[in-house]
Design a protein around this motif. Sequence first.
Motif, mmCIF file in Angstrom:
data_model
loop_
_atom_site.group_PDB
_atom_site.id
_atom_site.type_symbol
_atom_site.label_atom_id
_atom_site.label_comp_id
_atom_site.label_asym_id
_atom_site.label_seq_id
_atom_site.Cartn_x
_atom_site.Cartn_y
_atom_site.Cartn_z
ATOM 1 N N TYR A 54 31.501 -56.406 92.820
ATOM 2 C CA TYR A 54 30.255 -55.638 92.736
ATOM 3 C C TYR A 54 29.041 -56.532 92.553
ATOM 4 O O TYR A 54 29.136 -57.609 91.973
ATOM 5 C CB TYR A 54 30.312 -54.676 91.548
ATOM 6 C CG TYR A 54 31.395 -53.645 91.638
ATOM 7 C CD1 TYR A 54 31.227 -52.518 92.418
ATOM 8 C CD2 TYR A 54 32.589 -53.809 90.946
ATOM 9 C CE1 TYR A 54 32.220 -51.561 92.505
ATOM 10 C CE2 TYR A 54 33.596 -52.853 91.021
ATOM 11 C CZ TYR A 54 33.407 -51.731 91.803
ATOM 12 O OH TYR A 54 34.389 -50.785 91.880
ATOM 13 N N THR A 90 23.163 -50.083 88.146
ATOM 14 C CA THR A 90 23.887 -49.509 89.277
ATOM 15 C C THR A 90 24.407 -50.626 90.161
ATOM 16 O O THR A 90 23.640 -51.460 90.641
ATOM 17 C CB THR A 90 22.967 -48.571 90.082
ATOM 18 O OG1 THR A 90 22.447 -47.580 89.201
ATOM 19 C CG2 THR A 90 23.725 -47.895 91.213
ATOM 20 N N LEU A 91 25.729 -50.637 90.332
ATOM 21 C CA LEU A 91 26.374 -51.701 91.110
ATOM 22 C C LEU A 91 26.879 -51.149 92.431
ATOM 23 O O LEU A 91 27.318 -50.005 92.514
ATOM 24 C CB LEU A 91 27.556 -52.270 90.316
ATOM 25 C CG LEU A 91 27.255 -52.719 88.876
ATOM 26 C CD1 LEU A 91 28.531 -53.234 88.211
ATOM 27 C CD2 LEU A 91 26.187 -53.809 88.866
ATOM 28 N N VAL A 92 26.806 -51.967 93.462
ATOM 29 C CA VAL A 92 27.371 -51.601 94.763
ATOM 30 C C VAL A 92 28.456 -52.608 95.119
ATOM 31 O O VAL A 92 28.466 -53.735 94.624
ATOM 32 C CB VAL A 92 26.280 -51.562 95.856
ATOM 33 C CG1 VAL A 92 25.260 -50.486 95.539
ATOM 34 C CG2 VAL A 92 25.594 -52.917 95.991
ATOM 35 N N GLU A 93 29.383 -52.187 95.978
ATOM 36 C CA GLU A 93 30.482 -53.080 96.347
ATOM 37 C C GLU A 93 30.001 -54.210 97.245
ATOM 38 O O GLU A 93 29.172 -54.006 98.130
ATOM 39 C CB GLU A 93 31.597 -52.299 97.058
ATOM 40 C CG GLU A 93 32.515 -51.605 96.076
ATOM 41 C CD GLU A 93 33.840 -51.178 96.712
ATOM 42 O OE1 GLU A 93 34.143 -51.613 97.851
ATOM 43 O OE2 GLU A 93 34.564 -50.419 96.056
ATOM 44 N N ASN A 94 30.552 -55.380 97.006
ATOM 45 C CA ASN A 94 30.306 -56.508 97.898
ATOM 46 C C ASN A 94 31.166 -56.410 99.144
ATOM 47 O O ASN A 94 32.211 -55.756 99.129
ATOM 48 C CB ASN A 94 30.633 -57.815 97.163
ATOM 49 C CG ASN A 94 29.454 -58.335 96.375
ATOM 50 O OD1 ASN A 94 28.311 -58.213 96.787
ATOM 51 N ND2 ASN A 94 29.738 -58.921 95.221
ATOM 52 N N ARG A 110 35.642 -59.864 84.255
ATOM 53 C CA ARG A 110 34.199 -59.892 84.540
ATOM 54 C C ARG A 110 33.373 -59.916 83.263
ATOM 55 O O ARG A 110 33.764 -59.356 82.247
ATOM 56 C CB ARG A 110 33.804 -58.650 85.335
ATOM 57 C CG ARG A 110 34.547 -58.480 86.642
ATOM 58 C CD ARG A 110 34.044 -57.233 87.339
ATOM 59 N NE ARG A 110 34.740 -56.993 88.582
ATOM 60 C CZ ARG A 110 35.817 -56.212 88.695
ATOM 61 N NH1 ARG A 110 36.314 -55.594 87.641
ATOM 62 N NH2 ARG A 110 36.383 -56.044 89.869
ATOM 63 N N LYS A 118 38.426 -51.845 92.416
ATOM 64 C CA LYS A 118 37.416 -51.307 93.328
ATOM 65 C C LYS A 118 37.674 -49.837 93.583
ATOM 66 O O LYS A 118 38.816 -49.384 93.625
ATOM 67 C CB LYS A 118 37.498 -52.049 94.667
ATOM 68 C CG LYS A 118 36.615 -53.281 94.757
ATOM 69 C CD LYS A 118 36.495 -53.669 96.228
ATOM 70 C CE LYS A 118 35.744 -54.964 96.413
ATOM 71 N NZ LYS A 118 35.555 -55.255 97.850
ATOM 72 N N GLY A 156 34.395 -48.336 97.901
ATOM 73 C CA GLY A 156 33.049 -48.136 98.416
ATOM 74 C C GLY A 156 32.157 -47.288 97.539
ATOM 75 O O GLY A 156 30.991 -47.080 97.841
ATOM 76 N N ALA A 157 32.710 -46.806 96.420
ATOM 77 C CA ALA A 157 31.976 -45.826 95.627
ATOM 78 C C ALA A 157 30.901 -46.442 94.739
ATOM 79 O O ALA A 157 30.064 -45.729 94.218
ATOM 80 C CB ALA A 157 32.941 -45.026 94.770
ATOM 81 N N GLY A 158 30.921 -47.736 94.526
ATOM 82 C CA GLY A 158 29.973 -48.325 93.590
ATOM 83 C C GLY A 158 30.400 -48.067 92.163
ATOM 84 O O GLY A 158 31.460 -47.491 91.897
ATOM 85 N N LEU A 159 29.567 -48.499 91.237
ATOM 86 C CA LEU A 159 29.957 -48.443 89.831
ATOM 87 C C LEU A 159 28.670 -48.382 89.011
ATOM 88 O O LEU A 159 27.693 -49.039 89.329
ATOM 89 C CB LEU A 159 30.733 -49.719 89.480
ATOM 90 C CG LEU A 159 31.435 -49.807 88.131
ATOM 91 C CD1 LEU A 159 32.640 -48.862 88.098
ATOM 92 C CD2 LEU A 159 31.921 -51.236 87.894
ATOM 93 N N THR A 160 28.682 -47.561 87.976
ATOM 94 C CA THR A 160 27.543 -47.534 87.058
ATOM 95 C C THR A 160 27.976 -48.119 85.736
ATOM 96 O O THR A 160 28.993 -47.723 85.177
ATOM 97 C CB THR A 160 27.048 -46.090 86.859
ATOM 98 O OG1 THR A 160 26.649 -45.569 88.129
ATOM 99 C CG2 THR A 160 25.852 -46.075 85.912
ATOM 100 N N LEU A 161 27.209 -49.088 85.292
ATOM 101 C CA LEU A 161 27.544 -49.802 84.070
ATOM 102 C C LEU A 161 26.518 -49.409 83.013
ATOM 103 O O LEU A 161 25.320 -49.599 83.208
ATOM 104 C CB LEU A 161 27.457 -51.301 84.363
ATOM 105 C CG LEU A 161 28.365 -52.268 83.628
ATOM 106 C CD1 LEU A 161 29.823 -51.891 83.815
ATOM 107 C CD2 LEU A 161 28.124 -53.671 84.170
#
Lengths: 231, 231
Positions: free
Chosen positions: A110, A131-135, B35, B122, B125-130
């Motif tokens: 991410y 807000t993180l997006v996939e690499n 991470r 992963k 493709g959904a992304g992640l909110t931290l």
Amino acid sequence: ELCAALAASFAAGALAGLKVVVSAGPTYEDIDPVRFIGNRSSGRMGFAVAEAAAQAGAEVTLVAGPVALPTPPGVARRIDVRSAAQMLAAVEEAAADADIYIGAAAVGDYRPQQVAPRKLAKQGGAGLTLTLVENPDILATLAARPQRPFLVGFAAQTHDLAAYARDKLQRKGIDLVAANEVGAGLGFETPDNALTVYWADGLLELPRADKRELARRLVEVIGERYRAVRG
Amino acid sequence: ELCAALAASFAAGALAGLKVVVSAGPTYEDIDPVRFIGNRSSGRMGFAVAEAAAQAGAEVTLVAGPVALPTPPGVARRIDVRSAAQMLAAVEEAAADADIYIGAAAVGDYRPQQVAPRKLAKQGGAGLTLTLVENPDILATLAARPQRPFLVGFAAQTHDLAAYARDKLQRKGIDLVAANEVGAGLGFETPDNALTVYWADGLLELPRADKRELARRLVEVIGERYRAVRG
């Protein structure tokens, strides 16, 4: 010493005449000019693989994330990068005419959706939502090419390792997965490691050893599997 | 060489007989077992300050975040930590009977609200909110004590540096702020730095120099201001 010399001689020539690209180390994904998201990869395993591949006769390009490691002897070219996007670009360029790509880097999954141009100031106790997006996936990107190198991936997991490795092999469409359990004094930030190597219809366990020794054994297996698939 | 020797002799004795605690380096805040959120501090400035303080006659305890630096000569004790919470605990213990605390570490302002016990996979493709929460402020924590050491903070900013430094001085209730602009080949991850030192009713500019030289000048200023305030 004798053991190491013997192991070196066994591996010698396993990749003779082949162009090999190795990625190594972590990637750092910037949050702002000061902060970043990193991971615990020391780069030692990838650097050891690059050295072992060079010893085995390959012309090696090493694409390295932010690490404090000298270039191993015999490595023909080193490209230093920071982020996953930079690593993808460097690998794509280097792998264009390569026979084998060994993805030993711990590429960040991410990255922050936006990189703040200025250092984010504290909000006075309010917290922060990132807000993180996939690499992009480097191995999957290479696997999707019509003409692609023989692809070797790594899998580091804290749990369900075998299932994860088999899934990675199929899902990404790659040729070999070297899997290691993180924790118990193995894996990231440690001198020792142990690997299980998976391919479509087989597996091989490489027992605990220091990373340079393990890298030599892995390079032998890669050479064998490369010849089995590509002649 | 002569210049360095002269500078060293000027600084010698500036902190004679005093107990000084120096924090240095970044902190790493774990997201999961692999991470983390880090920052670009190399620890070089803080390590140089610890060395200069020891040269100036202080009994130095160095509390260091994750860095790849050897303990400077003359430093009496080194405590290695990883997170801001660990650094706070180590500094609180070490500073209990210290005369001066120099907070040169780049303490992470935020940490993930929760540390995932397993590596986050992963999401396709959904992304992640931290969600991040603020870390405790080490300088402000020490400043709130009835009996507190003379407190020196650092301020690294990409913009509005003077206002930021003055605000930090007042808001945290500390005695001295050493401020440096990040960028333009100065600050993080570089050998050189330049500082402006602020106190309640004055300031002093320390022009660009390598970090060890700059650390010696800073230690002289700290010694002068300490004597002015504490006799």
